[in-house]
Design a protein around this motif. Structure first.
Motif: not given
Length: 408
Positions: A48-71
């Motif tokens: 839970y705490d890791a999820a909130r921290a990482l979803l709130d971190d601007p260094r984590m991108s939502s851009d699916m166009g980035r190379e290596g984006f997980p699917t």
């Protein structure tokens, strides 16, 4: 080595309401665990705490166009969300959030309450008139959700059968032929919305699409494809997930009769009960994907730049360090906010509408049909565990002589 990593997604459940045993085993290891996706290795966020921290971190991108984006897809397909505001970062994402914020404000959503109540009452009147048994998903879950999102967006409800049929394809990407089905459905819905936008330009109404056309499309603040994609995603998300929560939430209450009795007999529990059902069911089951644009450390684990993560609301919502007895449905629970709408800058834009829909739908259903029950043994209720949205789409229910009076 990558071939030694546990594969993800894991879908096999012993009990439909409990996470797969394989997922719970991964959660017991660490808040972040390496897993093997169809496209390569990534980090599964189990805490839970890791999820909130990482979803709130601007260094984590939502851009699916980035190379290596997980699917998560085994089949190669063009992702539905690619290029949408849901997959933007920073200022670009903030622009669209601001554009939509007023449409999903507490005030605007609260103004919809009488219409949602009326829709629920009318549907329940029709259920009682036809008599039991009935499939609650078709008779109540889908139409409650459809009417609400249609009213908000300005989509004619009489077209609901058309878009319901096409939206179903989007939430089963692992089915054979899914890429072709999804592409065809997206094209059909995009064409439909394109014609609708043209009509709104000529004859605007009191609805979201009309306002976005007037305030953003006509002045050139957004391009037509962007408006169409945004409308398409809001229609899809607002329809499928809420309908599924109404049906699957009702199933959960019927299978936990002591919880059903508490909610029915103590209306003050309803708001908290909806939050508990959202936590307990975690219907968007496979997770939220991101990619690190810089090294990000949580505890003693580091997600390196270019590595992907999958944040699991299902596991975060069952974190025993946060929720006491997490695998128990407890409508009296008072605990930390769940992750079912995500967290951080990409928190679900429609969460206010979803919450009020669920509160009204459950309140009206249980008040009108106080002796509602399953029409089949609980073991015969079918659950979808391999689709993006977990739950039951067929819920046979019945009731006896205890019904409240018809709506005025």
């Amino acid at each position: 080595m990558a071939d030694q990593l546990p594969t993800y997604p894991i879908t096999e459940r012993t009990c439909p309401y409990d996470p797969p045993a394989g997922l719970l085993e991964l959660q017991s290891q660490a808040p972040l665990v390496r897993v093997q996706l169809p496209t390569g290795p990534a980090w599964l966020v189990t805490g839970y705490d890791a999820a909130r921290a990482l979803l709130d971190d601007p260094r984590m991108s939502s851009d699916m166009g980035r190379e290596g984006f997980p699917t998560l897809y085994k089949q190669k397909m063009r992702p539905v969300l690619k290029g949408s505001f849901m997959r933007m970062d920073g200022d670009d994402h903030a622009f669209y959030r601001t554009m939509l914020a007023g449409e999903f404000s507490v005030k605007r959503v609260a103004a919809m309450r009488p219409e949602i109540e009326e829709a629920c009452d009318q549907l329940l009147d029709e259920m009682v008139r036809k008599g039991p048994p009935t499939n609650l998903h078709e008779a109540y879950g889908i139409p409650v959700s459809s009417r609400s999102i249609c009213r908000l967006l300005g989509v004619p409800y009489e077209d609901s059968e058309f878009f319901t049929t096409h939206l179903e394809a989007l939430f089963d990407p692992h089915r054979a032929g899914a890429p072709e089905r999804i592409a065809a459905s997206k094209a059909a819905l995009s064409g439909y919305l394109d014609e609708l936008v043209t009509r709104k330009q000529k004859a605007p109404g009191d609805d979201m699409i009309s306002r976005l056309v007037a305030d953003y499309l006509v002045p050139g603040k957004v391009e037509r494809p962007e408006l169409l994609l945004t409308s398409y995603l809001l229609l899809a998300a607002g329809h499928e997930t809420t309908a599924n929560m109404i049906t699957t939430g009702t199933a959960a209450l019927l299978m936990h009769p002591e919880q059903l009795t508490a909610v029915r007999d103590e209306p003050q529990l309803l708001r908290g009960a909806v939050e508990e059902l959202l936590r307990y069911l975690s219907i968007f089951q496979f997770g939220i994907t991101r990619i690190a644009v810089e090294d990000v450390t949580f505890g003693d684990q580091t997600v390196a730049a270019g590595e992907g993560i999958i944040v699991s609301p299902l596991l975060g919502n069952r974190d025993q360090d946060v929720y006491g007895d997490p695998h128990t449905l407890d409508v009296r629970r008072r605990s930390r906010p769940h992750l079912s709408f995500g967290h951080g800058p990409h928190l679900c834009v429609g969460h206010t509408l979803a919450r009020i829909e669920l509160q009204i739908a459950f309140e009206r259903l249980l008040a009108r049909l106080p002796d509602l029950s399953l029409a089949v043994p609980a073991s015969e209720v079918p659950f979808r565990t391999e689709t993006l949205v977990f739950g039951t789409v067929d819920l046979p229910v019945t009731w006896g002589g205890r019904t409240a009076g018809a709506s005025a």
